[in-house]
Enzyme design. Structure first.
Site, PDB file in Angstrom:
ATOM      1  N   MET A   1      85.148  46.472 -24.815  1.00  0.00           N
ATOM      2  CA  MET A   1      85.136  45.006 -24.761  1.00  0.00           C
ATOM      3  C   MET A   1      86.155  44.543 -25.790  1.00  0.00           C
ATOM      4  SD  MET A   1      81.023  44.693 -24.477  1.00  0.00           S
ATOM      5  CE  MET A   1      80.847  46.364 -25.093  1.00  0.00           C
TER       6      MET A   1
ATOM      7  N   ASP B   1      79.447  51.140 -26.700  1.00  0.00           N
ATOM      8  CA  ASP B   1      79.978  49.785 -26.582  1.00  0.00           C
ATOM      9  C   ASP B   1      80.948  49.487 -27.714  1.00  0.00           C
ATOM     10  OD1 ASP B   1      78.649  48.580 -24.271  1.00  0.00           O
ATOM     11  OD2 ASP B   1      76.802  48.936 -25.389  1.00  0.00           O
TER      12      ASP B   1
ATOM     13  N   ASP C   1      75.374  46.768 -16.123  1.00  0.00           N
ATOM     14  CA  ASP C   1      75.222  46.845 -17.579  1.00  0.00           C
ATOM     15  C   ASP C   1      74.679  45.521 -18.108  1.00  0.00           C
ATOM     16  OD1 ASP C   1      75.453  47.382 -20.271  1.00  0.00           O
ATOM     17  OD2 ASP C   1      77.636  47.539 -20.290  1.00  0.00           O
ATOM     18  N   GLY C   2      73.554  45.626 -18.825  1.00  0.00           N
ATOM     19  CA  GLY C   2      72.994  44.452 -19.493  1.00  0.00           C
ATOM     20  C   GLY C   2      71.652  44.051 -18.919  1.00  0.00           C
ATOM     21  N   GLY C   3      70.639  44.032 -19.780  1.00  0.00           N
ATOM     22  CA  GLY C   3      69.320  43.563 -19.355  1.00  0.00           C
ATOM     23  C   GLY C   3      68.611  44.462 -18.368  1.00  0.00           C
TER      24      GLY C   3
ATOM     25  N   MET D   1      78.826  43.455 -15.175  1.00  0.00           N
ATOM     26  CA  MET D   1      78.060  42.965 -16.319  1.00  0.00           C
ATOM     27  C   MET D   1      77.003  41.982 -15.824  1.00  0.00           C
ATOM     28  SD  MET D   1      79.358  44.616 -18.804  1.00  0.00           S
ATOM     29  CE  MET D   1      78.213  43.889 -19.978  1.00  0.00           C
TER      30      MET D   1
HETATM   31  C1  DX5 Z   1      76.613  44.345 -23.809  1.00  0.00           C
HETATM   32  C2  DX5 Z   1      76.828  45.832 -23.699  1.00  0.00           C
HETATM   33  C3  DX5 Z   1      75.684  46.546 -23.068  1.00  0.00           C
HETATM   34  C4  DX5 Z   1      74.452  46.503 -23.913  1.00  0.00           C
HETATM   35  C5  DX5 Z   1      73.256  46.773 -23.070  1.00  0.00           C
HETATM   36  O1  DX5 Z   1      77.747  43.749 -24.368  1.00  0.00           O
HETATM   37  O2  DX5 Z   1      77.970  46.101 -22.916  1.00  0.00           O
HETATM   38  O3  DX5 Z   1      76.035  47.887 -22.788  1.00  0.00           O
HETATM   39  O4  DX5 Z   1      74.476  47.450 -24.951  1.00  0.00           O
HETATM   40  O5  DX5 Z   1      72.133  46.518 -23.837  1.00  0.00           O
HETATM   41  P1  DX5 Z   1      70.785  45.967 -23.195  1.00  0.00           P
HETATM   42  O6  DX5 Z   1      70.282  47.014 -22.261  1.00  0.00           O
HETATM   43  O7  DX5 Z   1      69.919  45.769 -24.383  1.00  0.00           O
HETATM   44  O8  DX5 Z   1      71.111  44.695 -22.485  1.00  0.00           O
HETATM   45 ZN    ZN Z   2      78.236  48.207 -22.291  1.00  0.00          ZN
END
Ligand code: DX5
Ligand code: ZN
Length: 219
Positions: free
Chosen positions: A71, A38, A176-178, A140
């Site tokens: 990002m 990331d 991606d995320g959670g 996301m």
């Molecule tokens: C958020 C990132 C994700 C994050 C995921 O900005 O893009 O890739 O690292 O982490 P978890 O699985 O903890 O949500």
């Molecule tokens: Zn990510």
């Protein structure tokens, strides 16, 4: 009918950053499919994380394909540099103020796989014009910028809409995320074939088992 295997890309963001080399070795031993890196710039998202030197160093030490998630506000100048630093695939956000098609072409010219990511409020249609040029789409499920946030189930219809629109194209559809065992199952049921998970995998006592569980998330 699902034809693609489900793959897991653990995010390094949630790892023990003081022991990154050993963390990467653990991810290899646990049979990660890709390594998600990331990259944040403090502008596109309200946080800073990793950059080019880390991607270059990682590419020297692991054979795992580096899945670099940009990002950042200026992929038009930076995306190819991440490819040159060793990224196997480079994903940038479709919300950036830049010529998306030009960036995709520049990455492809360097042999990179290319992805587009969509923030939670961004509709599926935003990436439709680029489907024939993409290797990956990342939905996301959190507002990007931080690990450890709660999964937003409201993005699941977008995952399904993208899966339908992708059709027979060889595009990885990532969420991606959670992501954990429960939300991973929901993402797969909606049509995802790539699960990007930081906190869940890094905190698991048995990372191989945790990733296998995500891969089994059949609908
Ligand atoms: C958020 C990132 C994700 C994050 C995921 O900005 O893009 O890739 O690292 O982490 P978890 O699985 O903890 O949500
Ligand atoms: Zn990510």
């Amino acid at each position: 009918m699902r034809t693609q295997a489900i793959r897991v890309a653990p995010s390094l963001l949630a790892c023990d950053l003081l022991n990154l080399a050993s963390e990467v070795q653990k991810m290899e031993a646990a049979r990660a499919d890709l390594l998600h890196v990331d990259v944040m710039d403090g502008h596109f998202v309200a946080n800073l994380s990793f950059g080019l030197p880390l991607v270059a160093a990682l590419s020297q030490m692991t054979a795992l394909p580096l899945d670099v998630h940009l990002m950042i506000a200026n992929p038009q100048t930076m995306a190819v540099r991440y490819r040159d630093a060793g990224a196997a695939r480079v994903t940038f956000h479709c919300e950036v103020q830049a010529d998306v098609r030009t960036i995709i072409a520049a990455l492809k010219a360097r042999g990179s796989m290319v992805g587009l990511a969509l923030n939670p409020p961004t509709p599926a249609e935003a990436v439709f014009p680029y489907l024939d040029e993409l290797d990956m789409i990342t939905v996301m499920a959190v507002t990007p910028g931080f690990g450890g946030q709660a999964f937003m189930p409201s993005v699941l219809p977008k995952v399904s809409a993208l899966r339908a629109r992708i059709g027979s194209r060889a595009i990885d559809l990532g969420v991606d995320g959670g992501i954990d065992a429960n939300t991973g199952r929901q993402a797969v049921a909606a049509g995802a074939n790539l699960l990007i998970a930081g906190t869940y995998v890094c905190a698991a006592p048995d990372r191989a088992a945790a990733m296998d569980q995500l891969r089994r998330g059949t609908c």
